[in-house]
Design a protein around this motif. Structure first.
Motif, mmCIF file in Angstrom:
data_model
loop_
_atom_site.group_PDB
_atom_site.id
_atom_site.type_symbol
_atom_site.label_atom_id
_atom_site.label_comp_id
_atom_site.label_asym_id
_atom_site.label_seq_id
_atom_site.Cartn_x
_atom_site.Cartn_y
_atom_site.Cartn_z
ATOM 1 N N VAL A 1 -0.437 3.264 -17.261
ATOM 2 C CA VAL A 1 0.566 2.592 -16.992
ATOM 3 C C VAL A 1 0.672 2.662 -15.178
ATOM 4 O O VAL A 1 0.583 1.577 -14.486
ATOM 5 C CB VAL A 1 1.885 2.234 -17.503
ATOM 6 C CG1 VAL A 1 2.934 1.582 -16.770
ATOM 7 C CG2 VAL A 1 1.750 1.996 -18.768
ATOM 8 N N ASP A 2 0.752 3.824 -14.699
ATOM 9 C CA ASP A 2 0.737 4.236 -13.266
ATOM 10 C C ASP A 2 -0.373 3.619 -12.649
ATOM 11 O O ASP A 2 -0.284 3.105 -11.477
ATOM 12 C CB ASP A 2 1.169 5.850 -13.129
ATOM 13 C CG ASP A 2 1.547 6.148 -12.018
ATOM 14 O OD1 ASP A 2 2.134 5.368 -11.020
ATOM 15 O OD2 ASP A 2 1.450 7.319 -11.473
ATOM 16 N N ALA A 3 -1.650 3.837 -13.304
ATOM 17 C CA ALA A 3 -2.711 3.483 -12.567
ATOM 18 C C ALA A 3 -2.891 1.940 -12.255
ATOM 19 O O ALA A 3 -3.358 1.330 -11.433
ATOM 20 C CB ALA A 3 -4.088 3.973 -13.519
ATOM 21 N N VAL A 4 -2.359 1.355 -13.487
ATOM 22 C CA VAL A 4 -2.536 -0.192 -13.653
ATOM 23 C C VAL A 4 -1.642 -0.737 -12.369
ATOM 24 O O VAL A 4 -2.118 -1.538 -11.710
ATOM 25 C CB VAL A 4 -2.239 -0.632 -14.911
ATOM 26 C CG1 VAL A 4 -1.917 -2.303 -14.844
ATOM 27 C CG2 VAL A 4 -3.276 -0.333 -15.929
ATOM 28 N N LEU A 5 -0.335 -0.213 -12.478
ATOM 29 C CA LEU A 5 0.474 -0.702 -11.231
ATOM 30 C C LEU A 5 -0.159 -0.339 -9.955
ATOM 31 O O LEU A 5 0.026 -1.238 -8.896
ATOM 32 C CB LEU A 5 1.828 0.041 -11.381
ATOM 33 C CG LEU A 5 2.481 -0.492 -12.898
ATOM 34 C CD1 LEU A 5 3.960 0.209 -12.955
ATOM 35 C CD2 LEU A 5 2.796 -2.072 -12.869
ATOM 36 N N ALA A 6 -0.591 0.897 -9.755
ATOM 37 C CA ALA A 6 -1.104 1.189 -8.379
ATOM 38 C C ALA A 6 -2.438 0.282 -8.161
ATOM 39 O O ALA A 6 -2.617 -0.093 -6.887
ATOM 40 C CB ALA A 6 -1.704 2.620 -8.379
ATOM 41 N N LEU A 7 -3.224 -0.015 -8.941
ATOM 42 C CA LEU A 7 -4.349 -0.840 -8.694
ATOM 43 C C LEU A 7 -3.917 -2.347 -8.365
ATOM 44 O O LEU A 7 -4.382 -2.953 -7.729
ATOM 45 C CB LEU A 7 -5.452 -0.823 -9.873
ATOM 46 C CG LEU A 7 -6.127 0.408 -9.872
ATOM 47 C CD1 LEU A 7 -7.077 0.136 -11.329
ATOM 48 C CD2 LEU A 7 -7.468 0.036 -8.638
ATOM 49 N N ILE B 1 -2.562 -2.407 -4.898
ATOM 50 C CA ILE B 1 -3.648 -2.410 -3.893
ATOM 51 C C ILE B 1 -4.328 -3.668 -3.988
ATOM 52 O O ILE B 1 -4.490 -4.028 -2.779
ATOM 53 C CB ILE B 1 -4.629 -1.116 -4.267
ATOM 54 C CG1 ILE B 1 -4.229 0.318 -4.265
ATOM 55 C CG2 ILE B 1 -5.932 -1.298 -3.458
ATOM 56 C CD1 ILE B 1 -4.992 1.370 -4.760
ATOM 57 N N ALA B 2 -4.579 -4.306 -4.808
ATOM 58 C CA ALA B 2 -5.001 -5.619 -4.983
ATOM 59 C C ALA B 2 -4.162 -6.440 -4.253
ATOM 60 O O ALA B 2 -4.486 -7.346 -3.230
ATOM 61 C CB ALA B 2 -5.111 -6.484 -6.407
ATOM 62 N N LEU C 1 0.976 -1.395 0.094
ATOM 63 C CA LEU C 1 0.061 0.071 -0.008
ATOM 64 C C LEU C 1 0.880 1.226 0.036
ATOM 65 O O LEU C 1 0.290 2.412 -0.780
ATOM 66 C CB LEU C 1 -0.940 0.018 1.090
ATOM 67 C CG LEU C 1 -1.887 -1.242 1.167
ATOM 68 C CD1 LEU C 1 -2.826 -1.008 2.496
ATOM 69 C CD2 LEU C 1 -3.060 -0.924 -0.135
ATOM 70 N N TRP C 2 2.036 1.124 0.555
ATOM 71 C CA TRP C 2 2.904 2.265 0.411
ATOM 72 C C TRP C 2 3.408 2.583 -0.918
ATOM 73 O O TRP C 2 3.565 3.522 -1.418
ATOM 74 C CB TRP C 2 4.340 2.356 1.559
ATOM 75 C CG TRP C 2 3.908 2.567 2.918
ATOM 76 C CD1 TRP C 2 3.862 1.475 3.920
ATOM 77 C CD2 TRP C 2 3.522 3.831 3.504
ATOM 78 N NE1 TRP C 2 3.486 2.178 5.079
ATOM 79 C CE2 TRP C 2 3.246 3.644 4.956
ATOM 80 C CE3 TRP C 2 3.362 4.906 3.027
ATOM 81 C CZ2 TRP C 2 2.736 4.570 5.794
ATOM 82 C CZ3 TRP C 2 3.110 5.989 3.680
ATOM 83 C CH2 TRP C 2 2.693 5.941 5.150
ATOM 84 N N GLY C 3 3.747 1.578 -1.574
ATOM 85 C CA GLY C 3 4.069 1.758 -3.113
ATOM 86 C C GLY C 3 2.888 2.134 -3.865
ATOM 87 O O GLY C 3 3.143 3.010 -4.580
ATOM 88 N N ALA C 4 1.836 1.642 -3.673
ATOM 89 C CA ALA C 4 0.439 2.221 -4.544
ATOM 90 C C ALA C 4 0.235 3.710 -4.025
ATOM 91 O O ALA C 4 0.024 4.609 -4.785
ATOM 92 C CB ALA C 4 -0.653 1.301 -3.877
ATOM 93 N N THR C 5 0.652 4.103 -2.868
ATOM 94 C CA THR C 5 0.634 5.675 -2.497
ATOM 95 C C THR C 5 1.568 6.574 -3.102
ATOM 96 O O THR C 5 1.342 7.431 -3.763
ATOM 97 C CB THR C 5 0.927 5.839 -1.075
ATOM 98 O OG1 THR C 5 -0.116 5.079 -0.262
ATOM 99 C CG2 THR C 5 0.690 7.275 -0.500
ATOM 100 N N VAL C 6 2.676 5.926 -3.369
ATOM 101 C CA VAL C 6 3.855 6.623 -4.214
ATOM 102 C C VAL C 6 3.222 6.765 -5.810
ATOM 103 O O VAL C 6 3.690 7.770 -6.213
ATOM 104 C CB VAL C 6 5.099 5.903 -4.134
ATOM 105 C CG1 VAL C 6 6.288 6.294 -5.063
ATOM 106 C CG2 VAL C 6 5.627 5.842 -2.597
#
Length: 85
Positions: free
Chosen positions: A39-45, A48-49, A5-10
């Protein structure tokens, strides 16, 4: 809160410079920032998953990857057709 989740926040924070580029650049050049944001949104999701152990976020990320690419191609075709007229 775990490392996923910290990585998703970044990654979500990385949207700010991409949004500025999308707003300031002309349409054909700004599409690069739109693709990077996709790409950023895909990686963040995906992060989060993994961080929440919920598979629907992963499914949403995979659908977003395909749809963002198809949408960018369609947008470029629209801009090219508009430029020819």
């Amino acid at each position: 809160m775990n490392g996923w989740l910290w990585g998703a926040t970044v990654l979500v924070a990385a949207f700010v410079p991409l949004a500025v580029l999308c707003a300031r650049l002309p349409a054909p050049e700004g599409i690069v920032a739109v693709e990077a944001a996709g790409v950023d949104a895909v990686l963040a999701l995906l992060l989060i998953a993994q961080g929440t152990n919920r598979q629907p976020f992963g499914d949403l990320a995979l659908v977003l990857a395909v749809v963002s690419f198809i949408g960018a191609i369609a947008y470029l075709r629209f801009v090219e057709a508009f430029r020819e007229e």
